[in-house]
Motif scaffolding. Structure first.
Motif, short mmCIF file in Angstrom:
data_model
loop_
_atom_site.label_atom_id
_atom_site.label_comp_id
_atom_site.label_asym_id
_atom_site.label_seq_id
_atom_site.Cartn_x
_atom_site.Cartn_y
_atom_site.Cartn_z
N VAL A 30 -5.74 8.30 -36.88
CA VAL A 30 -5.29 8.72 -35.49
C VAL A 30 -4.18 7.71 -35.03
O VAL A 30 -4.32 6.69 -35.10
N ASN A 31 -3.19 8.39 -34.31
CA ASN A 31 -2.15 7.39 -33.72
C ASN A 31 -2.64 6.85 -32.45
O ASN A 31 -3.24 7.46 -31.78
N SER A 32 -2.39 5.58 -32.40
CA SER A 32 -2.57 4.66 -31.20
C SER A 32 -1.32 5.19 -30.00
O SER A 32 -0.39 5.67 -30.43
N ALA A 33 -2.06 5.12 -28.65
CA ALA A 33 -1.11 5.47 -27.71
C ALA A 33 0.01 4.51 -27.64
O ALA A 33 -0.35 3.08 -27.76
N ASP A 34 1.28 4.84 -27.44
CA ASP A 34 2.23 3.84 -27.24
C ASP A 34 3.65 4.48 -26.25
O ASP A 34 4.54 4.85 -26.77
N MET A 35 3.17 4.44 -25.03
CA MET A 35 4.01 4.93 -24.16
C MET A 35 5.09 4.41 -23.59
O MET A 35 4.86 2.95 -23.26
N GLY A 36 6.24 4.56 -23.76
CA GLY A 36 7.54 3.82 -22.92
C GLY A 36 7.87 2.65 -23.82
O GLY A 36 8.36 1.76 -23.39
N SER A 37 7.56 2.42 -25.26
CA SER A 37 8.07 1.40 -25.91
C SER A 37 9.63 1.53 -26.60
O SER A 37 9.65 1.88 -27.73
N TYR A 38 10.47 1.71 -25.65
CA TYR A 38 11.90 1.56 -25.89
C TYR A 38 12.78 1.04 -24.93
O TYR A 38 12.24 0.97 -23.66
N ASP A 39 13.82 0.96 -25.01
CA ASP A 39 14.80 0.38 -24.18
C ASP A 39 15.30 1.46 -23.30
O ASP A 39 15.70 2.60 -23.62
N GLU A 40 15.52 1.05 -22.03
CA GLU A 40 16.04 2.00 -21.00
C GLU A 40 17.79 1.85 -21.16
O GLU A 40 18.15 0.79 -21.58
N GLY A 41 18.53 2.80 -20.70
CA GLY A 41 20.06 2.48 -20.76
C GLY A 41 20.64 2.77 -22.09
O GLY A 41 21.78 2.42 -22.29
N VAL A 42 19.94 3.47 -22.90
CA VAL A 42 20.46 3.59 -24.30
C VAL A 42 21.16 5.11 -24.11
O VAL A 42 20.33 6.09 -23.78
N TYR A 43 22.35 5.26 -24.49
CA TYR A 43 22.92 6.67 -24.36
C TYR A 43 22.83 7.16 -25.74
O TYR A 43 23.34 6.58 -26.91
#
Length: 314
Positions: A295-308
């Protein structure tokens, strides 16, 4: 572990990502009905198969799965999703897990009017949508909707046969040219795309990546930038749970007057998924975990903003 990608077309990056995650512990295989599908030649093994509409198609895919000990299978095109969902038990019987939502959910996503009705019933904002010209004209007279409007197939994909009508005469001409069209409110606002993974064991959303669309080409995102918005994360999590979606889902959303409108839902990898993966949102790894019964654990929004993301031709 072996993964089979159906109707791979030119989605070479999806093949690359699964090969990277499997490394030397399995193979990524691919099918297409055309020898000129570029992604075939990036796979570890490929098969030229009949077109989806041919009677022998399903049996051909099941035979490939059986003979090659395929652990999981998914498709990259809309017309094949219903087939996979409808025959899920047949794939499971040969030891292959289809990465797809249940049949009724897939059908709802593919039928834009059914999806519209579900969204309205559950209290989500979405574009006004009509299957009756008479009802549309009545609302037009009452000022409930105005031109321009979108005309699109009730069931369709890849932006095929989508038109914009700016007046009654133009609308009538388009209706004479195509069957089974619906009329949809033209959305003026910022367009977003969400790549979502709903764990296939827990059936809970565990990862969401949001991008603002900057430029579209042939119905797919050509340029985009990563963004984060907690209210949008919450909206998407709530929607995919109520819709009983699982696996990979691609959602189009508009923001108008600071409110979000759900537009389209595709229960598959979207064309803009490479943006998510290159930002570290790893759906292939999550799929592999689920096939291993992890089962995968929740990992919401683990990334950088402003990446094109900027697509280009090689």
């Amino acid at each position: 572990m072996n993964i089979l990608v159906l109707s791979c077309g030119s989605r070479n990056k999806i093949i690359h990502y699964f090969k990277r995650e499997l490394k030397s512990v399995g193979m990524v295989m691919a099918t297409d009905c055309s020898r000129l599908a570029p992604a075939l030649y990036d796979a570890d093994k490929y098969f030229i198969v009949p077109s989806i509409g041919e009677e022998s198609y399903l049996e051909t895919i099941l035979t490939i799965c059986t003979e090659n000990r395929v652990n999981a299978v998914f498709s990259l095109i809309d017309p094949e999703l219903s087939l996979l969902a409808r025959h899920k038990d047949e794939f499971l019987s040969v030891g292959t897990v289809p990465i797809i939502s249940d049949y009724d959910t897939v059908e709802m996503c593919f039928d834009k009017y059914l999806l519209h009705n579900f969204l309205i019933k559950e209290g989500y904002k979405t574009a006004k949508t009509y299957i009756s010209k008479e009802v549309f004209y009545r609302d037009l007279e009452k000022g409930r909707i105005s031109f321009p409007v979108f005309l699109k197939p009730r069931k369709g994909s890849a932006s095929l046969n989508i038109s914009v009508a700016n007046e009654v005469e133009e609308l009538e001409t388009i209706f004479k040219r195509h069957d089974d069209l619906l009329i949809q409110e033209y959305m003026h606002g910022t367009e977003y795309g969400a790549d979502v993974y709903i764990d296939m064991i827990s059936r809970k959303p565990v990862s969401i990546f949001i991008k603002e669309k900057i430029k579209m080409r042939a119905g797919e995102t050509d340029k985009s930038v990563s963004i984060k918005d907690k209210s949008l994360f919450d909206l998407i999590s709530d929607f995919v749970t109520k819709a009983k979606l699982v696996g990979v889902v691609d959602i189009d959303i508009f923001k108008i007057d600071n409110e979000y409108y759900i537009s389209e839902v595709n229960p598959r990898f979207g064309g803009g998924y490479p943006h998510a993966y290159e930002c570290g949102v790893n759906f292939p790894k999550m799929i592999i975990n689920n096939i291993k019964n992890i089962v995968n654990s929740a990992d919401m929004g683990s990334y950088d903003e402003g990446v094109y993301m900027m697509k280009y031709n090689e």
